[in-house]
Design a protein around this motif. Sequence first.
Motif, PDB file in Angstrom:
ATOM      1  N   GLU A 143      71.960  61.669  30.597  1.00  0.00           N
ATOM      2  CA  GLU A 143      71.737  61.611  29.689  1.00  0.00           C
ATOM      3  C   GLU A 143      71.037  63.149  29.594  1.00  0.00           C
ATOM      4  O   GLU A 143      70.876  63.025  27.636  1.00  0.00           O
ATOM      5  CB  GLU A 143      70.703  60.118  28.612  1.00  0.00           C
ATOM      6  N   ASP A 144      70.432  63.367  29.977  1.00  0.00           N
ATOM      7  CA  ASP A 144      70.414  65.088  30.003  1.00  0.00           C
ATOM      8  C   ASP A 144      70.745  65.719  30.284  1.00  0.00           C
ATOM      9  O   ASP A 144      71.416  67.476  30.314  1.00  0.00           O
ATOM     10  CB  ASP A 144      69.335  64.713  30.786  1.00  0.00           C
ATOM     11  N   PHE A 145      72.488  65.398  30.052  1.00  0.00           N
ATOM     12  CA  PHE A 145      73.983  66.353  30.390  1.00  0.00           C
ATOM     13  C   PHE A 145      73.675  66.805  31.883  1.00  0.00           C
ATOM     14  O   PHE A 145      73.935  68.549  31.882  1.00  0.00           O
ATOM     15  CB  PHE A 145      74.274  67.642  29.661  1.00  0.00           C
ATOM     16  N   ALA A 146      72.965  66.252  32.854  1.00  0.00           N
ATOM     17  CA  ALA A 146      73.069  66.985  34.372  1.00  0.00           C
ATOM     18  C   ALA A 146      73.760  66.210  35.242  1.00  0.00           C
ATOM     19  O   ALA A 146      74.210  64.933  34.779  1.00  0.00           O
ATOM     20  CB  ALA A 146      71.106  66.996  34.744  1.00  0.00           C
ATOM     21  N   PHE A 147      74.236  66.684  36.515  1.00  0.00           N
ATOM     22  CA  PHE A 147      75.242  65.833  37.092  1.00  0.00           C
ATOM     23  C   PHE A 147      74.366  66.708  38.633  1.00  0.00           C
ATOM     24  O   PHE A 147      73.484  66.558  38.923  1.00  0.00           O
ATOM     25  CB  PHE A 147      76.346  67.064  37.475  1.00  0.00           C
ATOM     26  N   PRO A 148      75.234  64.486  38.773  1.00  0.00           N
ATOM     27  CA  PRO A 148      74.338  64.225  40.090  1.00  0.00           C
ATOM     28  C   PRO A 148      74.653  65.324  41.497  1.00  0.00           C
ATOM     29  O   PRO A 148      75.988  65.822  41.285  1.00  0.00           O
ATOM     30  CB  PRO A 148      74.678  63.108  40.603  1.00  0.00           C
ATOM     31  N   ASP A 149      73.706  65.235  43.120  1.00  0.00           N
ATOM     32  CA  ASP A 149      74.393  66.150  43.625  1.00  0.00           C
ATOM     33  C   ASP A 149      75.686  65.411  44.425  1.00  0.00           C
ATOM     34  O   ASP A 149      76.722  66.113  44.901  1.00  0.00           O
ATOM     35  CB  ASP A 149      73.391  66.386  45.020  1.00  0.00           C
ATOM     36  N   GLU A 201      79.120  61.261  40.165  1.00  0.00           N
ATOM     37  CA  GLU A 201      79.349  62.194  39.374  1.00  0.00           C
ATOM     38  C   GLU A 201      80.942  60.747  39.327  1.00  0.00           C
ATOM     39  O   GLU A 201      80.580  61.055  37.553  1.00  0.00           O
ATOM     40  CB  GLU A 201      79.621  63.132  39.668  1.00  0.00           C
ATOM     41  N   ILE A 202      81.682  61.118  39.964  1.00  0.00           N
ATOM     42  CA  ILE A 202      82.997  59.873  39.498  1.00  0.00           C
ATOM     43  C   ILE A 202      82.354  59.053  38.813  1.00  0.00           C
ATOM     44  O   ILE A 202      83.243  58.280  38.369  1.00  0.00           O
ATOM     45  CB  ILE A 202      84.243  60.044  40.509  1.00  0.00           C
ATOM     46  N   VAL A 203      81.568  57.696  39.372  1.00  0.00           N
ATOM     47  CA  VAL A 203      80.942  56.285  38.989  1.00  0.00           C
ATOM     48  C   VAL A 203      80.359  57.101  37.573  1.00  0.00           C
ATOM     49  O   VAL A 203      81.369  56.595  36.694  1.00  0.00           O
ATOM     50  CB  VAL A 203      80.212  56.393  40.078  1.00  0.00           C
ATOM     51  N   MET A 245      80.074  70.497  37.026  1.00  0.00           N
ATOM     52  CA  MET A 245      80.790  69.821  36.388  1.00  0.00           C
ATOM     53  C   MET A 245      82.717  70.317  37.753  1.00  0.00           C
ATOM     54  O   MET A 245      82.862  71.063  37.764  1.00  0.00           O
ATOM     55  CB  MET A 245      81.697  69.757  35.213  1.00  0.00           C
ATOM     56  N   ARG A 246      82.232  68.702  38.375  1.00  0.00           N
ATOM     57  CA  ARG A 246      83.293  68.730  39.305  1.00  0.00           C
ATOM     58  C   ARG A 246      84.556  67.560  38.807  1.00  0.00           C
ATOM     59  O   ARG A 246      85.637  67.946  39.712  1.00  0.00           O
ATOM     60  CB  ARG A 246      82.727  67.964  40.716  1.00  0.00           C
ATOM     61  N   VAL A 247      84.350  67.412  38.268  1.00  0.00           N
ATOM     62  CA  VAL A 247      85.016  65.940  36.975  1.00  0.00           C
ATOM     63  C   VAL A 247      85.272  65.183  35.913  1.00  0.00           C
ATOM     64  O   VAL A 247      84.165  65.953  35.430  1.00  0.00           O
ATOM     65  CB  VAL A 247      85.446  64.599  38.193  1.00  0.00           C
ATOM     66  N   GLU A 248      86.964  64.965  35.338  1.00  0.00           N
ATOM     67  CA  GLU A 248      86.624  65.757  33.846  1.00  0.00           C
ATOM     68  C   GLU A 248      87.941  64.522  33.641  1.00  0.00           C
ATOM     69  O   GLU A 248      88.747  64.483  34.312  1.00  0.00           O
ATOM     70  CB  GLU A 248      86.810  66.205  33.127  1.00  0.00           C
ATOM     71  N   ILE A 249      87.015  63.089  32.938  1.00  0.00           N
ATOM     72  CA  ILE A 249      88.108  61.788  32.476  1.00  0.00           C
ATOM     73  C   ILE A 249      89.103  61.584  31.687  1.00  0.00           C
ATOM     74  O   ILE A 249      87.998  61.749  30.190  1.00  0.00           O
ATOM     75  CB  ILE A 249      88.276  60.498  33.307  1.00  0.00           C
ATOM     76  N   ARG A 250      89.909  61.825  30.776  1.00  0.00           N
ATOM     77  CA  ARG A 250      90.224  61.545  29.257  1.00  0.00           C
ATOM     78  C   ARG A 250      91.735  60.100  29.641  1.00  0.00           C
ATOM     79  O   ARG A 250      92.503  59.871  30.404  1.00  0.00           O
ATOM     80  CB  ARG A 250      91.780  62.197  29.128  1.00  0.00           C
ATOM     81  N   VAL A 251      91.040  58.972  28.964  1.00  0.00           N
ATOM     82  CA  VAL A 251      91.812  58.405  28.833  1.00  0.00           C
ATOM     83  C   VAL A 251      92.759  57.886  27.379  1.00  0.00           C
ATOM     84  O   VAL A 251      92.298  58.025  26.572  1.00  0.00           O
ATOM     85  CB  VAL A 251      91.476  56.743  29.572  1.00  0.00           C
ATOM     86  N   THR A 252      93.840  57.065  27.540  1.00  0.00           N
ATOM     87  CA  THR A 252      94.115  56.701  26.435  1.00  0.00           C
ATOM     88  C   THR A 252      94.486  54.885  26.633  1.00  0.00           C
ATOM     89  O   THR A 252      94.674  54.375  27.996  1.00  0.00           O
ATOM     90  CB  THR A 252      95.681  56.750  25.872  1.00  0.00           C
ATOM     91  N   ALA A 253      94.003  54.469  25.142  1.00  0.00           N
ATOM     92  CA  ALA A 253      93.874  52.535  25.781  1.00  0.00           C
ATOM     93  C   ALA A 253      95.232  52.030  24.437  1.00  0.00           C
ATOM     94  O   ALA A 253      94.562  52.850  23.158  1.00  0.00           O
ATOM     95  CB  ALA A 253      92.806  52.087  25.367  1.00  0.00           C
ATOM     96  N   LEU A 254      95.127  51.136  24.678  1.00  0.00           N
ATOM     97  CA  LEU A 254      95.668  50.168  23.396  1.00  0.00           C
ATOM     98  C   LEU A 254      95.204  49.152  23.345  1.00  0.00           C
ATOM     99  O   LEU A 254      95.124  48.282  23.767  1.00  0.00           O
ATOM    100  CB  LEU A 254      97.444  50.049  23.623  1.00  0.00           C
TER     101      LEU A 254
END
Length: 125
Positions: free
Chosen positions: A24-30, A35-37, A108-117
């Motif tokens: 919520e604070d735009f912080a990333f875990p160690d 981070e992926i979860v 930041m080490r991961v970013e996920i972008r998706v498409t849904a139908l």
Amino acid sequence: MLRYSQAVRVGDRVEISGQGGWDEDFAFPDSLEEEIVRAFDNVERTLAQAGASWREVIAVNSYHVPTAPDTIGEDHNRTMVEQFRRRMGERAPIWTQIGVPALGAPGMRVEIRVTALTGPGERDH
């Protein structure tokens, strides 16, 4: 602040912006795994706001800062697959992984972008 939409819905199609593993604070875990979860949680929240869910995701692009010299890293792959199974069951989306030197926020080490139908019809081909 950056100016962009978190999600766009056009008919039955939902496209979301890349989601990182921030809190919520735009912080990333160690922990990379945490981070992926969190990134998967953020995708889920963004999809829900657009009227979709992980069960309707047909395509995933994931961007990773590698943890191995010649691949993205087994730690990324293992956690991504665990999350796909947890959130989508045995249904699998098409998936493209891309290794990058840096992402949009420091640490930041991961970013996920998706498409849904979201409409009726066959999703797996």
